[in-house]
Design a protein around this motif. Structure first.
Motif, PDB file in Angstrom:
ATOM      1  N   LYS A 220       0.779  -1.088  -0.146  1.00 39.11           N
ATOM      2  CA  LYS A 220      -0.095  -0.035  -0.176  1.00 39.11           C
ATOM      3  C   LYS A 220       0.955   1.230   0.236  1.00 39.11           C
ATOM      4  O   LYS A 220       1.838   1.295   0.752  1.00 39.11           O
ATOM      5  N   GLU A 221       0.603   2.138  -1.030  1.00 41.44           N
ATOM      6  CA  GLU A 221       1.332   3.437  -0.976  1.00 41.44           C
ATOM      7  C   GLU A 221       0.512   4.562  -0.787  1.00 41.44           C
ATOM      8  O   GLU A 221      -0.339   4.721  -1.755  1.00 41.44           O
ATOM      9  N   ILE A 222       0.710   5.404   0.111  1.00 48.82           N
ATOM     10  CA  ILE A 222      -0.150   6.563   0.347  1.00 48.82           C
ATOM     11  C   ILE A 222       0.885   7.893   0.019  1.00 48.82           C
ATOM     12  O   ILE A 222       1.813   8.021   0.572  1.00 48.82           O
ATOM     13  N   THR A 223       0.259   8.715  -0.946  1.00 46.54           N
ATOM     14  CA  THR A 223       0.819   9.817  -1.320  1.00 46.54           C
ATOM     15  C   THR A 223       0.145  10.963  -0.870  1.00 46.54           C
ATOM     16  O   THR A 223      -0.991  11.097  -1.018  1.00 46.54           O
ATOM     17  N   PHE A 224       0.844  11.750  -0.174  1.00 44.93           N
ATOM     18  CA  PHE A 224       0.476  13.268   0.300  1.00 44.93           C
ATOM     19  C   PHE A 224       1.206  14.245  -0.574  1.00 44.93           C
ATOM     20  O   PHE A 224       2.146  14.199  -0.793  1.00 44.93           O
ATOM     21  N   ARG A 225      -0.002  15.230  -1.129  1.00 51.10           N
ATOM     22  CA  ARG A 225       0.434  16.419  -1.866  1.00 51.10           C
ATOM     23  C   ARG A 225       0.382  17.803  -1.054  1.00 51.10           C
ATOM     24  O   ARG A 225      -0.659  18.044  -0.620  1.00 51.10           O
ATOM     25  N   ALA A 226       1.502  18.609  -1.216  1.00 46.08           N
ATOM     26  CA  ALA A 226       1.330  19.482  -0.475  1.00 46.08           C
ATOM     27  C   ALA A 226       1.091  20.909  -1.741  1.00 46.08           C
ATOM     28  O   ALA A 226       1.906  21.013  -2.704  1.00 46.08           O
ATOM     29  N   VAL A 227       0.526  21.726  -1.423  1.00 42.09           N
ATOM     30  CA  VAL A 227       0.116  22.883  -2.275  1.00 42.09           C
ATOM     31  C   VAL A 227       0.957  24.107  -1.724  1.00 42.09           C
ATOM     32  O   VAL A 227       1.714  24.792  -2.588  1.00 42.09           O
ATOM     33  N   CYS A 228       0.943  24.583  -0.552  1.00 44.63           N
ATOM     34  CA  CYS A 228       1.786  25.400  -0.084  1.00 44.63           C
ATOM     35  C   CYS A 228       3.440  24.828   0.252  1.00 44.63           C
ATOM     36  O   CYS A 228       3.537  24.085   1.041  1.00 44.63           O
ATOM     37  N   ASN A 229       4.232  25.566  -0.493  1.00 46.28           N
ATOM     38  CA  ASN A 229       5.661  24.977  -0.747  1.00 46.28           C
ATOM     39  C   ASN A 229       5.529  23.539  -1.199  1.00 46.28           C
ATOM     40  O   ASN A 229       5.674  22.447  -0.562  1.00 46.28           O
ATOM     41  N   PRO A 230       5.139  23.412  -2.433  1.00 44.41           N
ATOM     42  CA  PRO A 230       4.763  22.318  -3.248  1.00 44.41           C
ATOM     43  C   PRO A 230       5.863  21.101  -3.072  1.00 44.41           C
ATOM     44  O   PRO A 230       6.978  21.277  -2.946  1.00 44.41           O
ATOM     45  N   GLY A 231       5.222  20.001  -2.909  1.00 41.53           N
ATOM     46  CA  GLY A 231       6.029  18.816  -2.645  1.00 41.53           C
ATOM     47  C   GLY A 231       5.039  17.480  -2.440  1.00 41.53           C
ATOM     48  O   GLY A 231       3.821  17.906  -2.436  1.00 41.53           O
ATOM     49  N   THR A 232       5.758  16.218  -2.580  1.00 40.01           N
ATOM     50  CA  THR A 232       4.928  15.336  -1.956  1.00 40.01           C
ATOM     51  C   THR A 232       5.700  14.227  -0.952  1.00 40.01           C
ATOM     52  O   THR A 232       6.899  14.485  -0.905  1.00 40.01           O
ATOM     53  N   ASN A 233       4.949  13.561  -0.349  1.00 33.35           N
ATOM     54  CA  ASN A 233       5.564  12.549   0.871  1.00 33.35           C
ATOM     55  C   ASN A 233       4.789  11.321   0.625  1.00 33.35           C
ATOM     56  O   ASN A 233       3.570  11.395   0.322  1.00 33.35           O
ATOM     57  N   THR A 234       5.661  10.325   0.981  1.00 25.74           N
ATOM     58  CA  THR A 234       5.024   8.867   0.881  1.00 25.74           C
ATOM     59  C   THR A 234       4.938   8.141   2.095  1.00 25.74           C
ATOM     60  O   THR A 234       5.881   8.225   2.925  1.00 25.74           O
ATOM     61  N   GLU A 235       3.814   7.259   2.205  1.00 27.94           N
ATOM     62  CA  GLU A 235       3.877   6.378   3.585  1.00 27.94           C
ATOM     63  C   GLU A 235       3.740   4.931   2.919  1.00 27.94           C
ATOM     64  O   GLU A 235       2.763   4.918   2.108  1.00 27.94           O
ATOM     65  N   ARG A 236       4.273   4.040   3.117  1.00 31.03           N
ATOM     66  CA  ARG A 236       4.342   2.523   2.439  1.00 31.03           C
ATOM     67  C   ARG A 236       4.141   1.705   3.605  1.00 31.03           C
ATOM     68  O   ARG A 236       4.530   1.699   4.660  1.00 31.03           O
ATOM     69  N   ASP A 237       3.444   0.595   3.366  1.00 31.15           N
ATOM     70  CA  ASP A 237       3.019  -0.568   4.012  1.00 31.15           C
ATOM     71  C   ASP A 237       2.871  -1.818   3.232  1.00 31.15           C
ATOM     72  O   ASP A 237       2.434  -1.704   2.207  1.00 31.15           O
ATOM     73  N   THR A 238       3.304  -3.080   3.772  1.00 27.61           N
ATOM     74  CA  THR A 238       3.226  -4.145   3.207  1.00 27.61           C
ATOM     75  C   THR A 238       1.821  -4.868   3.647  1.00 27.61           C
ATOM     76  O   THR A 238       1.676  -5.132   4.763  1.00 27.61           O
TER      77      THR A 238
END
Length: 290
Positions: A220-238
């Motif tokens: 499972k891959e969860i992607t978080f997207r930021a609009v203020c100071n744009p970027g992405t962060n990811t959380e992963r789990d088997t």
């Protein structure tokens, strides 16, 4: 005895509702003296918040300086207020005794599922507030969970079969040792918790090297997207993992597996712009190391 000792009683025993459903509730409280207020209202809010920080360095006057950047996003799905007594203005009174106020709030069909992650969440809040002129408002709240249904029968991609192939070439001291071909097949792409995944695994080892094991995982891959100071962060789990093998040199092995999809929450975040939840099938081949 008073408003803040009261309670919100909902028609769902676990306070969970589907998108598009109507929440029916009652505010119940008792007071021992007359109270003056401007209005009593129920308010439901639903929103997504994403937030994390990242550390950086920069040059300032020929020296390094550390600083932190905050990344964030916000999105609103519902902010609905309904008055149970009184209104936005004026002065109203409640006599001593027990009071009960019914209310109902429609949950929009477009609301995504409630979700909690490491770098963001989708939350719904239900509060009942006593609005008092020139005084601090009083409020009580009840947790709300929203479930956005996901019907795999209506998702065309869920009916497509999966074929995952891995071709490897092996060399030892720059000398060709042979190849292997590993194929994993599933009849469809979409599965529900508690369902059985029929998986076919076939490995043709044409090399002089033994394959110690073959590992198949669902991540499972969860992607978080930021609009203020744009970027992405990811959380992963088997979510699921199975290992088969060995496959000796110059041999073929096949397995017909029945894998149980574990019980877990499924989140429909299609209408959320800042959080995605995806599941990915991965294949790994491990050689036997002497």
């Amino acid at each position: 005895m008073g408003f803040q000792d009261g309670k919100i009683v909902l028609d769902s025993p676990n306070n969970a509702y589907y998108s598009g459903q109507t929440i029916h509730g009652r505010l119940i409280f008792e007071q021992d003296k007359q109270k003056t207020f401007r209005g009593i209202y129920a308010r439901m809010r639903g929103y997504c918040n994403v937030h994390w920080t990242s550390d950086h360095t920069r040059k300032v006057d020929d020296r390094s300086e550390s600083y932190t950047v905050e990344h964030s996003s916000h999105e609103k799905y519902i902010d609905h207020k309904v008055f149970l007594a009184g209104g936005k203005s004026g002065e109203h009174h409640l006599n001593p005794g027990k009071h009960e106020f019914p209310f109902s709030i429609n949950v929009p069909y477009t609301c995504p599922s409630s979700f909690e992650g490491s770098y963001g969440h989708v939350r719904y809040e239900l509060k009942v507030v006593v609005d008092r002129a020139f005084k601090i408002d009083k409020e009580i709240s009840a947790p709300i969970k929203i479930i956005a249904p996901l019907d795999l029968n209506k998702e065309q991609y869920a009916k497509d079969p999966i074929a995952l192939e891995l071709n490897d070439v092996y060399c030892c001291w720059c000398v060709m040792s042979g190849t292997s071909e590993t194929l994993v097949k599933l009849p469809v792409t979409g599965y529900c918790p508690g369902q059985v995944m029929p998986v076919e695994v076939n490995c043709v080892n044409k090399s002089n090297v033994d394959i110690e094991k073959i590992k198949i995982t669902v991540k499972k891959e969860i992607t978080f997207r930021a609009v203020c100071n744009p970027g992405t962060n990811t959380e992963r789990d088997t979510v699921l993992e199975v290992k088969k093998g060995p496959v000796p040199a110059n041999s073929t092995r096949s397995w017909a597996l029945q894998l149980d999809v574990p019980a877990m929450d499924i989140y429909n975040l299609d209408s959320c712009s800042h959080i995605d939840v995806n599941y990915e099938l991965k294949l790994y081949v491990f050689l036997k190391m002497n």
